[in-house]
Design a protein around this motif. Structure first.
Motif, PDB file in Angstrom:
ATOM      1  N   UNK A  43     -17.200  -6.683 -11.043  1.00  0.00           N
ATOM      2  CA  UNK A  43     -16.659  -6.664  -9.686  1.00  0.00           C
ATOM      3  C   UNK A  43     -15.247  -7.233  -9.611  1.00  0.00           C
ATOM      4  N   UNK A  44     -14.988  -8.284 -10.358  1.00  0.00           N
ATOM      5  CA  UNK A  44     -13.644  -8.869 -10.296  1.00  0.00           C
ATOM      6  C   UNK A  44     -12.606  -7.908 -10.885  1.00  0.00           C
ATOM      7  N   UNK A  45     -12.990  -7.090 -11.848  1.00  0.00           N
ATOM      8  CA  UNK A  45     -12.063  -6.099 -12.379  1.00  0.00           C
ATOM      9  C   UNK A  45     -11.748  -5.039 -11.342  1.00  0.00           C
ATOM     10  N   UNK A  46     -12.748  -4.603 -10.589  1.00  0.00           N
ATOM     11  CA  UNK A  46     -12.505  -3.614  -9.551  1.00  0.00           C
ATOM     12  C   UNK A  46     -11.518  -4.135  -8.515  1.00  0.00           C
ATOM     13  N   UNK A  47     -11.666  -5.402  -8.134  1.00  0.00           N
ATOM     14  CA  UNK A  47     -10.740  -5.994  -7.166  1.00  0.00           C
ATOM     15  C   UNK A  47      -9.326  -6.000  -7.736  1.00  0.00           C
ATOM     16  N   UNK A  48      -9.201  -6.356  -9.016  1.00  0.00           N
ATOM     17  CA  UNK A  48      -7.863  -6.390  -9.630  1.00  0.00           C
ATOM     18  C   UNK A  48      -7.289  -4.984  -9.804  1.00  0.00           C
ATOM     19  N   UNK A  49      -8.127  -4.050 -10.229  1.00  0.00           N
ATOM     20  CA  UNK A  49      -7.631  -2.698 -10.494  1.00  0.00           C
ATOM     21  C   UNK A  49      -7.210  -1.972  -9.220  1.00  0.00           C
ATOM     22  N   UNK A  50      -7.988  -2.114  -8.156  1.00  0.00           N
ATOM     23  CA  UNK A  50      -7.691  -1.360  -6.936  1.00  0.00           C
ATOM     24  C   UNK A  50      -6.498  -1.941  -6.183  1.00  0.00           C
ATOM     25  N   UNK A  51      -6.157  -3.193  -6.450  1.00  0.00           N
ATOM     26  CA  UNK A  51      -5.105  -3.848  -5.660  1.00  0.00           C
ATOM     27  C   UNK A  51      -3.750  -3.140  -5.789  1.00  0.00           C
ATOM     28  N   UNK A  52      -3.455  -2.599  -6.953  1.00  0.00           N
ATOM     29  CA  UNK A  52      -2.160  -1.955  -7.163  1.00  0.00           C
ATOM     30  C   UNK A  52      -2.010  -0.708  -6.300  1.00  0.00           C
ATOM     31  N   UNK A  53      -3.129  -0.085  -5.927  1.00  0.00           N
ATOM     32  CA  UNK A  53      -3.054   1.188  -5.208  1.00  0.00           C
ATOM     33  C   UNK A  53      -2.391   1.040  -3.842  1.00  0.00           C
ATOM     34  N   UNK A  54      -2.395  -0.158  -3.286  1.00  0.00           N
ATOM     35  CA  UNK A  54      -1.706  -0.391  -2.012  1.00  0.00           C
ATOM     36  C   UNK A  54      -0.197  -0.551  -2.209  1.00  0.00           C
ATOM     37  N   UNK A  55       0.229  -0.671  -3.463  1.00  0.00           N
ATOM     38  CA  UNK A  55       1.625  -1.003  -3.760  1.00  0.00           C
ATOM     39  C   UNK A  55       2.393   0.179  -4.325  1.00  0.00           C
ATOM     40  N   UNK A  56       1.843   0.819  -5.381  1.00  0.00           N
ATOM     41  CA  UNK A  56       2.656   1.864  -6.012  1.00  0.00           C
ATOM     42  C   UNK A  56       2.575   3.188  -5.261  1.00  0.00           C
ATOM     43  N   UNK A  57       3.451   4.124  -5.655  1.00  0.00           N
ATOM     44  CA  UNK A  57       3.635   5.401  -4.969  1.00  0.00           C
ATOM     45  C   UNK A  57       4.046   5.207  -3.505  1.00  0.00           C
ATOM     46  N   UNK A  58       4.814   4.171  -3.242  1.00  0.00           N
ATOM     47  CA  UNK A  58       5.234   3.857  -1.877  1.00  0.00           C
ATOM     48  C   UNK A  58       4.247   2.895  -1.262  1.00  0.00           C
ATOM     49  N   UNK A  59       4.667   1.654  -1.027  1.00  0.00           N
ATOM     50  CA  UNK A  59       3.755   0.655  -0.478  1.00  0.00           C
ATOM     51  C   UNK A  59       3.138   1.142   0.827  1.00  0.00           C
ATOM     52  N   UNK A  60       2.024   0.554   1.195  1.00  0.00           N
ATOM     53  CA  UNK A  60       1.352   1.010   2.401  1.00  0.00           C
ATOM     54  C   UNK A  60       2.166   0.745   3.661  1.00  0.00           C
ATOM     55  N   UNK A  61       3.010  -0.265   3.634  1.00  0.00           N
ATOM     56  CA  UNK A  61       3.911  -0.480   4.756  1.00  0.00           C
ATOM     57  C   UNK A  61       4.903   0.659   4.902  1.00  0.00           C
ATOM     58  N   UNK A  62       5.394   1.171   3.782  1.00  0.00           N
ATOM     59  CA  UNK A  62       6.294   2.312   3.803  1.00  0.00           C
ATOM     60  C   UNK A  62       5.564   3.561   4.282  1.00  0.00           C
ATOM     61  N   UNK A  63       4.307   3.730   3.845  1.00  0.00           N
ATOM     62  CA  UNK A  63       3.524   4.868   4.324  1.00  0.00           C
ATOM     63  C   UNK A  63       3.367   4.818   5.841  1.00  0.00           C
ATOM     64  N   UNK A  64       3.164   3.621   6.373  1.00  0.00           N
ATOM     65  CA  UNK A  64       3.000   3.472   7.817  1.00  0.00           C
ATOM     66  C   UNK A  64       4.287   3.827   8.559  1.00  0.00           C
ATOM     67  N   UNK A  65       5.426   3.393   8.023  1.00  0.00           N
ATOM     68  CA  UNK A  65       6.714   3.753   8.624  1.00  0.00           C
ATOM     69  C   UNK A  65       6.930   5.258   8.575  1.00  0.00           C
TER      70      UNK A  65
END
Length: 590
Positions: free
Chosen positions: A428-450
């Motif tokens: 479970x701790x690996x899943x938390x670490x692995x998925x965290x990057x998805x909010x950042x790369x390919x344009x951060x989620x803040x940029x997606x919202x803008x």
């Protein structure tokens, strides 16, 4: 030890019964006769075996070993090379690729389901394939016939791989200030010089060549983003006969030591006069790159769904076995000293939150995939244009909302495990670490919202949203549906806020930035409500065929509409507070 089994029953439900993919494929000439329900099911069955039996077993060991950098070369974790060979031989890299160059030509509706399996099984391994598929999209759409003939077939076959080289040490979101330069040569090629960072799969030992898609500026380029061009730069130069020649002047300077996705090599690449070729038109590289980026953003969003599904499977299995305390209404497991924790309301809250958001995301991914298929294959100009508008509107929602809720679901899963969720062996701790990057790369989620609020919604005067809203109303109209009023109420809330923001943005330059993230979250909840409404209709229609599955679907829908959709009320209140609470504190007082 955690394991992963593809949710084939739900994937088929979404593909066949909710969106009726086979009927769509039958009426699109480019797909008719090429793919049907039986073929799709066979592909999903084989994909489940490949991801569950070949790739998932490498997830934990790949995380513990990680990618290694040794004197400019990258060594992927043990087992990755053999798995890649089998994976490539199966044609999976080119699943949705152009058949004219050796791809399988499958619809995106089906490809997104395979991507979910791949990310759920092993996000690090998945990334080597995802970037290759994205590079092929840009090449197929914008490269010359000669370049397509030389490179596409080899990438689809998995002999070569692709990357996307945008970011520089000083330039991430603001690509207009990149410094990488391209010097034109007499033979029509260019010499590329500069440094790119955060390059996924920029160096690896899985393929014999790596094809870099590089953003750079020509000597006479205009300033800013209008002066960016896109170039193909191979790691190893290709001879006229298609054989590999000399090593090009591009090298891996180091790899990053990361929080997660440790089996994926994230590289610093130095281009020292590397030979490259222009893709598309000069100074229009961003348009060409965004052909790749829009698909990549959906793919990275699906990483959130995949990791959430893996987390949910682990958490449900644990909750059924772990015994702690008695159920609030009295003992359930009379033969045991305590009851399984799945009887406790708070554990059920977490499990149902994971289930509702993951299944809603799965349906939305298939829906966006459907729009991509229509945008690519529809022959009717109006239908194609409508799909293109929806793709542009919904891509930032998919990328950001899938990954935000994906992290939430991985954290929920970790919480279900309690202290064991913090221990490596449970996964479970690996899943938390692995998925965290998805909010950042390919344009951060803040940029997606803008992008969603500023460009896609307000930039179109609300027209793109009206198109989506009209479809939702058409679905509800004349239909007896148990959640019609909740869906329309949430939609009207979104529409009213959009009108309000159109007026606010005229007077307040900070209005869009202050509201964008909450607006995307609200949009995501409305989109999921539409998906759940469609799933409820399908489950009621097919209830007699599979009562248990459909009853679970209907119960999960009830949880979504009663416990999750009301969050839109709080999001509305936050948005209507405006920008003042954010902007009134002076920078030096933080």
């Amino acid at each position: 030890m955690p394991s992963y089994n593809a949710p084939l029953r739900d994937l088929r439900f979404v593909l066949h019964q909710v969106f009726d993919g086979p009927s769509l494929w039958a009426r699109l000439p480019a797909l008719a006769g090429h793919i049907d329900a039986q073929t799709a099911d066979a592909i999903l069955e084989e994909a489940a075996k490949v991801t569950g039996e070949l790739i998932a077993p490498l997830n934990r060991s790949g995380d513990e070993e990680g990618a290694q950098w040794r004197d400019g070369a990258v060594v992927t974790p043990s087992g990755f090379q053999d798995a890649w060979k089998t994976y490539a031989e199966g044609g999976w890299v080119g699943l949705a690729g152009n058949p004219e160059h050796g791809g399988m030509g499958m619809p995106k509706m089906l490809a997104v389901q395979f991507e979910e399996m791949l990310y759920a099984a092993n996000s690090s391994f998945a990334l080597y394939s995802a970037l290759s598929a994205g590079a092929c999209l840009a090449l197929d759409a914008h490269a010359t016939p000669a370049l397509r003939d030389t490179y596409l077939g080899n990438i689809y076959a998995g002999r070569w791989a692709g990357t996307m080289c945008l970011t520089e040490p000083h330039a991430g979101t603001d690509l207009g200030i990149i410094r990488t330069r391209a010097e034109p040569q007499a033979d029509g090629s260019y010499l590329i010089s500069g440094t790119k960072i955060f390059i996924t799969g920029g160096e690896q030992d899985l393929t014999e060549n790596i094809i870099h898609m590089v953003l750079a500026k020509l000597p006479d380029a205009p300033a800013g983003p209008k002066g960016i061009s896109l170039f193909l730069v191979p790691k190893v130069l290709v001879n006229d006969d298609g054989s590999l020649g000399a090593r090009n002047a591009v090298n891996c300077g180091s790899i990053e030591h990361k929080m997660g996705i440790k089996g994926s090599a994230t590289c610093v690449l130095n281009f020292d006069g590397a030979r490259g070729w222009l893709i598309g038109e000069a100074n229009k590289g961003l348009a060409a790159m965004f052909t790749m980026m829009n698909y990549e953003r959906l793919s990275i969003g699906i990483q959130g769904i995949g990791c959430a599904e893996a987390s949910y499977q682990n958490a449900v299995a644990y909750a059924r076995e772990r015994i702690q305390s008695r159920a609030p209404g009295g003992p359930q497991a009379q033969d045991k000293v305590a009851d399984p924790i799945i009887v406790h309301p708070d554990v059920r809250r977490m499990l149902l939150s994971m289930k509702a958001m993951t299944e809603g995301g799965r349906a939305f991914a298939c829906y966006v995939g459907q729009q991509l298929d229509l945008a690519k294959y529809a022959e009717d100009a109006a239908e194609k244009a409508r799909a293109e508008t929806l793709v542009a509107l919904l891509t930032p929602v998919a990328k950001a909302f899938f990954t935000d809720t994906g992290l939430d679901s991985c954290v929920h899963g970790q919480q279900v495990f309690g202290g064991h969720g913090y221990i490596r062996e449970w996964g479970q701790e690996q899943l938390v670490r692995d998925v965290r990057i998805a909010q950042i790369y390919e344009g951060t989620n803040g940029i997606q919202a803008l992008d969603l609020l500023g460009r896609k919604v307000l930039g179109s005067g609300g027209e793109a949203l009206r198109l989506f809203a009209a479809e939702i109303r058409a679905f509800v109209h004349g239909r007896e549906h148990p959640y019609a009023s909740e869906l329309i109420e949430a939609l009207e809330r979104l529409e009213a806020l959009t009108g309000w923001l159109l007026q606010q943005a005229k007077a307040d330059p900070c209005a869009v930035g202050a509201a964008s993230v909450e607006y995307l979250q609200l949009f995501g909840h409305v989109a999921y409500a539409y998906m759940w409404a469609r799933m409820v209709s399908a489950a009621r229609q097919h209830h007699a065929e599979d009562p248990d599955f459909c009853q679970a679907k209907l119960a999960t829908a009830e949880f979504f509409f009663r416990r999750l959709l009301p969050r839109s009320l709080a999001l509305e209140a936050s948005i209507r507070a405006g920008s003042a609470p954010l902007m009134q504190l002076a920078a030096e007082l933080f």
